[in-house]
Write an enzyme that holds these catalytic residues in place. Structure first.
Site, PDB file in Angstrom:
ATOM      1  N   GLU A  38      55.533  27.621  47.115  1.00 19.22           N
ATOM      2  CA  GLU A  38      54.631  28.205  47.892  1.00 19.22           C
ATOM      3  C   GLU A  38      55.420  29.545  48.318  1.00 19.22           C
ATOM      4  O   GLU A  38      54.713  30.650  48.235  1.00 19.22           O
ATOM      5  CB  GLU A  38      54.149  27.485  48.957  1.00 19.22           C
ATOM      6  CG  GLU A  38      53.246  26.542  48.620  1.00 19.22           C
ATOM      7  CD  GLU A  38      52.048  27.191  48.057  1.00 19.22           C
ATOM      8  OE1 GLU A  38      51.605  28.300  48.402  1.00 19.22           O
ATOM      9  OE2 GLU A  38      51.328  26.572  47.085  1.00 19.22           O
ATOM     10  N   TYR A 121      49.375  30.182  56.566  1.00 19.18           N
ATOM     11  CA  TYR A 121      49.113  29.862  54.919  1.00 19.18           C
ATOM     12  C   TYR A 121      50.002  28.922  54.437  1.00 19.18           C
ATOM     13  O   TYR A 121      49.658  27.880  53.884  1.00 19.18           O
ATOM     14  CB  TYR A 121      49.094  31.310  54.006  1.00 19.18           C
ATOM     15  CG  TYR A 121      49.013  30.712  52.704  1.00 19.18           C
ATOM     16  CD1 TYR A 121      47.910  30.013  52.189  1.00 19.18           C
ATOM     17  CD2 TYR A 121      50.253  30.558  51.744  1.00 19.18           C
ATOM     18  CE1 TYR A 121      47.987  29.551  50.835  1.00 19.18           C
ATOM     19  CE2 TYR A 121      50.506  30.145  50.614  1.00 19.18           C
ATOM     20  CZ  TYR A 121      49.090  29.576  49.993  1.00 19.18           C
ATOM     21  OH  TYR A 121      49.064  29.065  48.709  1.00 19.18           O
ATOM     22  N   ASP A 139      44.499  31.909  50.449  1.00 18.36           N
ATOM     23  CA  ASP A 139      45.499  33.032  50.089  1.00 18.36           C
ATOM     24  C   ASP A 139      44.491  34.095  49.384  1.00 18.36           C
ATOM     25  O   ASP A 139      43.374  34.001  49.798  1.00 18.36           O
ATOM     26  CB  ASP A 139      46.501  32.343  48.879  1.00 18.36           C
ATOM     27  CG  ASP A 139      45.547  32.024  47.808  1.00 18.36           C
ATOM     28  OD1 ASP A 139      44.361  31.762  47.731  1.00 18.36           O
ATOM     29  OD2 ASP A 139      46.396  32.005  46.666  1.00 18.36           O
TER      30      ASP A 139
END
Length: 292
Positions: A38, A121, A139
Protein backbone atom coordinates in the site's frame (compact mmCIF):
# COMPACT_ATOMS: atom_id res chain seq x y z
CA UNK A 1 -32.94 2.02 -5.29
CA UNK A 2 -30.87 -0.76 -3.72
CA UNK A 3 -27.38 0.41 -4.61
CA UNK A 4 -25.83 -2.85 -3.48
CA UNK A 5 -27.83 -4.92 -5.96
CA UNK A 6 -27.34 -2.46 -8.84
CA UNK A 7 -23.60 -1.93 -8.51
CA UNK A 8 -21.96 -4.17 -5.94
CA UNK A 9 -22.89 -7.64 -7.19
CA UNK A 10 -21.93 -7.04 -10.86
CA UNK A 11 -18.61 -5.45 -9.89
CA UNK A 12 -17.79 -8.29 -7.50
CA UNK A 13 -18.57 -10.82 -10.25
CA UNK A 14 -16.38 -8.87 -12.69
CA UNK A 15 -13.52 -8.84 -10.18
CA UNK A 16 -13.79 -12.57 -9.66
CA UNK A 17 -13.19 -13.08 -13.38
CA UNK A 18 -10.72 -10.28 -14.10
CA UNK A 19 -8.62 -9.54 -11.02
CA UNK A 20 -4.89 -9.37 -11.56
CA UNK A 21 -2.82 -12.05 -9.83
CA UNK A 22 -0.79 -9.86 -7.48
CA UNK A 23 1.30 -11.29 -4.63
CA UNK A 24 -0.08 -8.97 -1.96
CA UNK A 25 -3.56 -10.32 -2.77
CA UNK A 26 -2.54 -13.97 -2.43
CA UNK A 27 -4.11 -16.03 0.39
CA UNK A 28 -0.72 -16.33 2.07
CA UNK A 29 0.10 -12.62 1.88
CA UNK A 30 1.06 -11.29 5.29
CA UNK A 31 -0.31 -8.08 6.81
CA UNK A 32 3.23 -6.69 6.56
CA UNK A 33 3.31 -7.50 2.86
CA UNK A 34 -0.03 -5.74 2.40
CA UNK A 35 1.18 -2.67 4.31
CA UNK A 36 4.38 -2.49 2.24
CA UNK A 37 2.38 -2.78 -0.98
CA UNK A 38 0.00 0.00 0.00
CA UNK A 39 2.84 2.41 0.74
CA UNK A 40 4.70 1.51 -2.45
CA UNK A 41 1.63 1.76 -4.68
CA UNK A 42 0.92 5.36 -3.74
CA UNK A 43 1.43 7.36 -6.97
CA UNK A 44 3.37 4.44 -8.48
CA UNK A 45 2.15 1.84 -11.02
CA UNK A 46 2.02 -1.87 -10.22
CA UNK A 47 4.62 -2.73 -12.88
CA UNK A 48 7.26 -0.65 -11.10
CA UNK A 49 6.28 -1.77 -7.62
CA UNK A 50 6.29 -5.55 -8.18
CA UNK A 51 10.08 -6.20 -8.37
CA UNK A 52 10.86 -3.80 -5.53
CA UNK A 53 8.10 -5.28 -3.32
CA UNK A 54 9.38 -8.81 -3.95
CA UNK A 55 12.98 -7.83 -3.16
CA UNK A 56 11.85 -5.91 -0.06
CA UNK A 57 9.84 -8.85 1.34
CA UNK A 58 12.69 -11.25 0.62
CA UNK A 59 15.11 -9.08 2.55
CA UNK A 60 12.71 -7.90 5.25
CA UNK A 61 9.90 -10.48 5.58
CA UNK A 62 8.74 -8.96 8.87
CA UNK A 63 8.76 -5.48 10.43
CA UNK A 64 11.45 -6.40 12.98
CA UNK A 65 13.90 -7.26 10.20
CA UNK A 66 13.58 -3.79 8.69
CA UNK A 67 13.55 -2.07 12.07
CA UNK A 68 16.92 -3.65 12.89
CA UNK A 69 18.63 -1.90 9.98
CA UNK A 70 19.47 1.79 9.47
CA UNK A 71 16.81 3.86 7.73
CA UNK A 72 19.30 4.54 4.95
CA UNK A 73 19.05 0.89 3.89
CA UNK A 74 15.33 1.36 3.35
CA UNK A 75 16.08 4.37 1.16
CA UNK A 76 18.69 2.37 -0.76
CA UNK A 77 16.31 -0.56 -1.33
CA UNK A 78 13.57 1.83 -2.42
CA UNK A 79 15.53 2.33 -5.63
CA UNK A 80 13.80 4.45 -8.25
CA UNK A 81 10.21 4.10 -7.08
CA UNK A 82 10.07 7.83 -6.44
CA UNK A 83 8.84 9.82 -3.44
CA UNK A 84 11.54 8.19 -1.23
CA UNK A 85 10.17 9.67 1.97
CA UNK A 86 7.79 6.73 1.79
CA UNK A 87 10.78 4.48 2.54
CA UNK A 88 11.48 6.44 5.70
CA UNK A 89 7.83 6.20 6.73
CA UNK A 90 7.89 2.43 6.26
CA UNK A 91 11.04 2.20 8.35
CA UNK A 92 9.45 4.31 11.09
CA UNK A 93 6.33 2.16 10.98
CA UNK A 94 8.42 -1.01 11.20
CA UNK A 95 10.10 0.31 14.33
CA UNK A 96 6.77 1.32 15.87
CA UNK A 97 5.22 -2.07 15.06
CA UNK A 98 8.22 -3.81 16.63
CA UNK A 99 8.19 -1.66 19.75
CA UNK A 100 4.43 -1.31 20.32
CA UNK A 101 2.95 -4.48 18.85
CA UNK A 102 5.54 -7.20 19.30
CA UNK A 103 6.49 -7.14 15.63
CA UNK A 104 2.99 -7.93 14.37
CA UNK A 105 1.10 -5.46 12.18
CA UNK A 106 -1.92 -4.45 14.31
CA UNK A 107 -5.38 -5.36 13.10
CA UNK A 108 -7.08 -2.44 14.83
CA UNK A 109 -7.88 0.46 12.51
CA UNK A 110 -7.07 2.90 15.32
CA UNK A 111 -3.68 1.25 15.96
CA UNK A 112 -2.89 1.30 12.25
CA UNK A 113 -3.80 4.97 12.03
CA UNK A 114 -1.47 5.70 14.96
CA UNK A 115 1.58 4.32 13.13
CA UNK A 116 4.03 6.93 11.75
CA UNK A 117 3.14 8.09 8.27
CA UNK A 118 -0.05 6.02 8.03
CA UNK A 119 -3.04 8.08 6.94
CA UNK A 120 -6.75 7.38 6.73
CA UNK A 121 -6.58 5.64 3.36
CA UNK A 122 -3.68 3.32 4.23
CA UNK A 123 -5.16 2.37 7.62
CA UNK A 124 -8.50 1.50 6.02
CA UNK A 125 -6.83 -0.40 3.17
CA UNK A 126 -4.65 -2.53 5.42
CA UNK A 127 -7.53 -3.25 7.81
CA UNK A 128 -9.65 -4.30 4.83
CA UNK A 129 -7.18 -6.20 2.67
CA UNK A 130 -5.07 -7.82 5.40
CA UNK A 131 -7.73 -8.42 8.05
CA UNK A 132 -10.98 -8.55 6.02
CA UNK A 133 -12.62 -5.77 8.00
CA UNK A 134 -15.38 -3.42 6.90
CA UNK A 135 -13.95 0.02 6.11
CA UNK A 136 -14.50 2.62 3.42
CA UNK A 137 -11.40 2.60 1.21
CA UNK A 138 -11.14 5.64 -1.05
CA UNK A 139 -8.15 5.98 -3.34
CA UNK A 140 -7.94 7.91 -6.62
CA UNK A 141 -9.32 5.01 -8.65
CA UNK A 142 -12.28 4.41 -6.35
CA UNK A 143 -13.15 8.09 -6.18
CA UNK A 144 -13.16 8.31 -9.99
CA UNK A 145 -15.33 5.20 -10.41
CA UNK A 146 -17.91 6.42 -7.90
CA UNK A 147 -17.94 9.94 -9.35
CA UNK A 148 -18.85 8.53 -12.74
CA UNK A 149 -21.24 5.87 -11.57
CA UNK A 150 -23.23 7.90 -9.05
CA UNK A 151 -22.71 11.60 -9.84
CA UNK A 152 -22.23 11.58 -13.57
CA UNK A 153 -18.94 13.48 -13.24
CA UNK A 154 -15.90 12.48 -15.28
CA UNK A 155 -13.59 13.19 -12.35
CA UNK A 156 -14.08 13.61 -8.59
CA UNK A 157 -13.29 16.87 -6.77
CA UNK A 158 -9.61 17.62 -6.32
CA UNK A 159 -9.89 17.09 -2.56
CA UNK A 160 -11.94 14.35 -0.97
CA UNK A 161 -15.30 15.56 0.36
CA UNK A 162 -17.60 14.41 3.12
CA UNK A 163 -20.27 13.68 0.51
CA UNK A 164 -17.92 11.27 -1.28
CA UNK A 165 -17.25 9.36 1.93
CA UNK A 166 -20.93 9.13 2.78
CA UNK A 167 -21.75 7.92 -0.74
CA UNK A 168 -19.04 5.26 -0.57
CA UNK A 169 -20.26 4.11 2.83
CA UNK A 170 -23.77 3.59 1.45
CA UNK A 171 -22.37 1.17 -1.12
CA UNK A 172 -20.32 -0.82 1.38
CA UNK A 173 -21.71 -4.36 1.92
CA UNK A 174 -22.68 -5.19 5.51
CA UNK A 175 -20.65 -8.39 5.66
CA UNK A 176 -17.03 -7.48 6.53
CA UNK A 177 -15.38 -10.04 4.23
CA UNK A 178 -17.61 -9.00 1.32
CA UNK A 179 -16.96 -5.33 2.08
CA UNK A 180 -13.20 -5.96 1.95
CA UNK A 181 -13.57 -7.72 -1.41
CA UNK A 182 -15.75 -4.89 -2.71
CA UNK A 183 -13.08 -2.35 -1.71
CA UNK A 184 -10.44 -4.04 -3.84
CA UNK A 185 -12.89 -4.86 -6.66
CA UNK A 186 -13.93 -1.26 -7.30
CA UNK A 187 -10.29 -0.21 -7.04
CA UNK A 188 -9.39 -2.77 -9.70
CA UNK A 189 -12.22 -1.58 -11.92
CA UNK A 190 -10.78 1.92 -11.79
CA UNK A 191 -7.28 0.66 -12.57
CA UNK A 192 -8.22 -1.56 -15.51
CA UNK A 193 -11.50 -0.29 -17.01
CA UNK A 194 -12.68 3.04 -15.63
CA UNK A 195 -9.30 4.65 -16.21
CA UNK A 196 -8.62 8.36 -16.01
CA UNK A 197 -7.86 9.15 -19.65
CA UNK A 198 -9.20 6.30 -21.79
CA UNK A 199 -11.99 4.46 -19.97
CA UNK A 200 -13.00 1.15 -21.59
CA UNK A 201 -16.71 1.57 -20.98
CA UNK A 202 -17.58 -1.36 -23.25
CA UNK A 203 -15.90 -3.66 -20.70
CA UNK A 204 -17.59 -2.16 -17.64
CA UNK A 205 -19.98 -4.52 -15.81
CA UNK A 206 -22.23 -1.61 -14.77
CA UNK A 207 -22.08 0.56 -17.88
CA UNK A 208 -25.88 0.44 -18.18
CA UNK A 209 -26.24 1.97 -14.71
CA UNK A 210 -23.43 4.53 -14.99
CA UNK A 211 -24.72 8.09 -14.55
CA UNK A 212 -21.81 9.52 -16.56
CA UNK A 213 -22.41 7.14 -19.46
CA UNK A 214 -26.18 7.72 -19.41
CA UNK A 215 -25.59 11.49 -19.51
CA UNK A 216 -23.52 11.14 -22.69
CA UNK A 217 -20.12 11.18 -20.95
CA UNK A 218 -20.04 14.97 -20.38
CA UNK A 219 -16.55 16.46 -20.32
CA UNK A 220 -15.04 17.56 -17.04
CA UNK A 221 -15.75 21.25 -16.38
CA UNK A 222 -14.07 21.74 -13.01
CA UNK A 223 -10.74 23.38 -12.15
CA UNK A 224 -7.91 22.60 -14.61
CA UNK A 225 -6.28 19.22 -14.07
CA UNK A 226 -2.56 19.69 -14.52
CA UNK A 227 -0.39 16.68 -15.14
CA UNK A 228 2.77 16.31 -13.12
CA UNK A 229 6.04 17.19 -14.86
CA UNK A 230 9.36 15.62 -13.97
CA UNK A 231 12.11 16.63 -16.38
CA UNK A 232 14.13 19.56 -15.08
CA UNK A 233 12.35 19.69 -11.72
CA UNK A 234 13.79 19.71 -8.21
CA UNK A 235 12.31 16.23 -7.88
CA UNK A 236 14.44 14.94 -10.75
CA UNK A 237 17.50 16.63 -9.27
CA UNK A 238 16.80 15.06 -5.87
CA UNK A 239 16.49 11.67 -7.54
CA UNK A 240 19.89 11.99 -9.19
CA UNK A 241 21.56 12.98 -5.93
CA UNK A 242 19.97 10.04 -4.12
CA UNK A 243 21.02 7.67 -6.92
CA UNK A 244 24.68 8.53 -6.26
CA UNK A 245 24.29 7.82 -2.55
CA UNK A 246 22.34 4.59 -3.12
CA UNK A 247 25.01 3.24 -5.46
CA UNK A 248 27.91 4.19 -3.20
CA UNK A 249 29.27 1.75 -0.61
CA UNK A 250 29.83 4.56 1.88
CA UNK A 251 29.81 8.35 2.27
CA UNK A 252 30.62 10.39 -0.83
CA UNK A 253 32.41 13.74 -1.22
CA UNK A 254 30.47 16.78 -2.35
CA UNK A 255 31.98 16.86 -5.88
CA UNK A 256 30.43 13.44 -6.55
CA UNK A 257 27.02 15.03 -6.02
CA UNK A 258 27.81 18.24 -7.88
CA UNK A 259 28.41 16.48 -11.20
CA UNK A 260 24.84 15.14 -11.46
CA UNK A 261 23.20 18.54 -12.05
CA UNK A 262 24.54 21.59 -13.83
CA UNK A 263 22.32 24.24 -12.20
CA UNK A 264 24.18 24.89 -8.94
CA UNK A 265 21.38 26.89 -7.30
CA UNK A 266 18.77 24.22 -8.01
CA UNK A 267 21.19 21.45 -7.00
CA UNK A 268 21.91 23.05 -3.62
CA UNK A 269 18.19 23.63 -3.06
CA UNK A 270 17.47 19.98 -3.81
CA UNK A 271 20.27 18.80 -1.51
CA UNK A 272 19.04 21.03 1.31
CA UNK A 273 15.55 19.60 0.88
CA UNK A 274 16.88 16.03 1.03
CA UNK A 275 18.71 16.83 4.25
CA UNK A 276 15.62 18.50 5.73
CA UNK A 277 13.53 15.44 4.84
CA UNK A 278 15.96 13.12 6.60
CA UNK A 279 16.96 11.35 3.39
CA UNK A 280 20.59 12.53 3.40
CA UNK A 281 23.03 12.93 6.29
CA UNK A 282 25.68 15.68 6.00
CA UNK A 283 28.78 14.44 7.83
CA UNK A 284 31.22 16.55 9.80
CA UNK A 285 34.03 15.84 7.34
CA UNK A 286 32.04 17.41 4.48
CA UNK A 287 30.88 14.15 2.93
CA UNK A 288 27.30 12.97 2.52
CA UNK A 289 25.59 9.63 3.20
CA UNK A 290 22.23 7.95 3.45
CA UNK A 291 20.73 8.24 6.96
CA UNK A 292 22.00 5.89 9.64
Amino acid sequence: MNLNSVYTAPILDWYEANARDLPWRAPDATPWGVLVSEIMLQQTPVSRVLPVWEAWLTRWPAPAALAAEPSGEAVRAWGRLGYPRRALRLHESARAITERHGGEVPSSHADLLALPGIGAYTAAAVASFAFRQRHTVLDTNVRRVLARLLSGDEYPPKSQTKAEVERAERLLPADPATAARWAVAVMELGALVCTARTPHCVDCPVVGQCAWQLAGRPAYDGPPRRGQTYAGTDRQCRGRILAVLRDAEGPVPKPALDVVWSDAVQRERALDALIADGLVDPLEDGRYALPQ
